[in-house]
Design a protein around this motif. Sequence first.
Motif, mmCIF file in Angstrom:
data_model
loop_
_atom_site.group_PDB
_atom_site.id
_atom_site.type_symbol
_atom_site.label_atom_id
_atom_site.label_comp_id
_atom_site.label_asym_id
_atom_site.label_seq_id
_atom_site.Cartn_x
_atom_site.Cartn_y
_atom_site.Cartn_z
ATOM 1 N N ASP A 16 1.016 -1.242 0.143
ATOM 2 C CA ASP A 16 0.049 0.162 -0.073
ATOM 3 C C ASP A 16 0.896 1.270 0.196
ATOM 4 O O ASP A 16 1.705 1.446 0.933
ATOM 5 N N CYS A 72 0.356 4.935 -14.029
ATOM 6 C CA CYS A 72 -0.089 3.434 -14.496
ATOM 7 C C CYS A 72 1.118 2.880 -14.897
ATOM 8 O O CYS A 72 1.271 1.621 -14.683
ATOM 9 N N PRO A 82 -1.903 -1.404 -10.764
ATOM 10 C CA PRO A 82 -2.416 -0.541 -9.518
ATOM 11 C C PRO A 82 -3.780 -0.836 -9.234
ATOM 12 O O PRO A 82 -4.508 -0.758 -10.055
ATOM 13 N N HIS A 83 -4.099 -0.842 -8.157
ATOM 14 C CA HIS A 83 -5.640 -0.684 -7.321
ATOM 15 C C HIS A 83 -5.719 0.562 -6.630
ATOM 16 O O HIS A 83 -5.245 0.626 -5.512
ATOM 17 N N PHE A 84 -6.434 1.490 -7.250
ATOM 18 C CA PHE A 84 -6.573 3.023 -6.728
ATOM 19 C C PHE A 84 -7.526 2.744 -5.616
ATOM 20 O O PHE A 84 -8.743 2.497 -6.100
ATOM 21 N N ARG A 85 -7.307 3.056 -4.557
ATOM 22 C CA ARG A 85 -8.409 2.841 -3.337
ATOM 23 C C ARG A 85 -9.108 4.167 -3.065
ATOM 24 O O ARG A 85 -10.470 4.032 -2.940
ATOM 25 N N VAL A 92 -3.047 9.853 -3.498
ATOM 26 C CA VAL A 92 -3.688 8.776 -3.820
ATOM 27 C C VAL A 92 -3.246 7.491 -3.123
ATOM 28 O O VAL A 92 -1.839 7.215 -3.076
ATOM 29 N N VAL A 94 -2.793 3.510 -3.180
ATOM 30 C CA VAL A 94 -3.032 2.699 -4.367
ATOM 31 C C VAL A 94 -2.110 1.493 -3.752
ATOM 32 O O VAL A 94 -1.334 1.413 -3.144
#
Length: 202
Positions: A16, A72, A82-85, A92, A94
């Motif tokens: 994270d 990205c 990437p998983h953008f939270r 950001v 991520v």
Amino acid sequence: MSDVAAADGDRRLRVDLDVDPAADSGCPIVAESDEAASVTVNAVGDDCVVDVTTPDGEVRRGTGEVTDDCLCHAFGRVGCVPHFRRVEGGTVLVTAYVDDRTAVRRLVEELRGVVDRVRLVRLAVVEGPDATEQVTFDLSALTPKQRRGLELAVVRGYFDGDRDVRLSDLADELEISKSALSQRLRTAQAKLVTDIFDDAER
């Protein structure tokens, strides 16, 4: 953890990161709103389309041009997604899943080349076909100085047995004494270990 499965049942790491895109990057993730509860990115060819859901539930669509300096692409060059939270104050949060600590170092280095700031927030070991988190290192309990020292040590490979990284070199990079860095790392490690055992007892 349902959003990823470990490759071939092997152990992986969840990383994270807090990332501040460069002010002149034109990244639509932060261009639409500096606060977001969720982010969906669709980058195809030269175009990037982003749906940003604000904390009050409004969905805003932003577009941008895909370049080599895109956030990205930094993840792609390391071979992870990437998983953008969320977005808070333009920062950001991520998540990415990588195979080992070497990939963590490569990812942080790639990001530092394209963003204003990147900070390691959490590392978690993910293991087995169900991708169960076995050990989580929550760095939020550390002071900024402890976090910076630990992050540098991880990124430079200080904890890897096969790398010749000296504590004095890390201390020089942070512009502090070797003994001060040693104390910070010991304190940070003690906090993390204590938190892990506290979590296990709950």
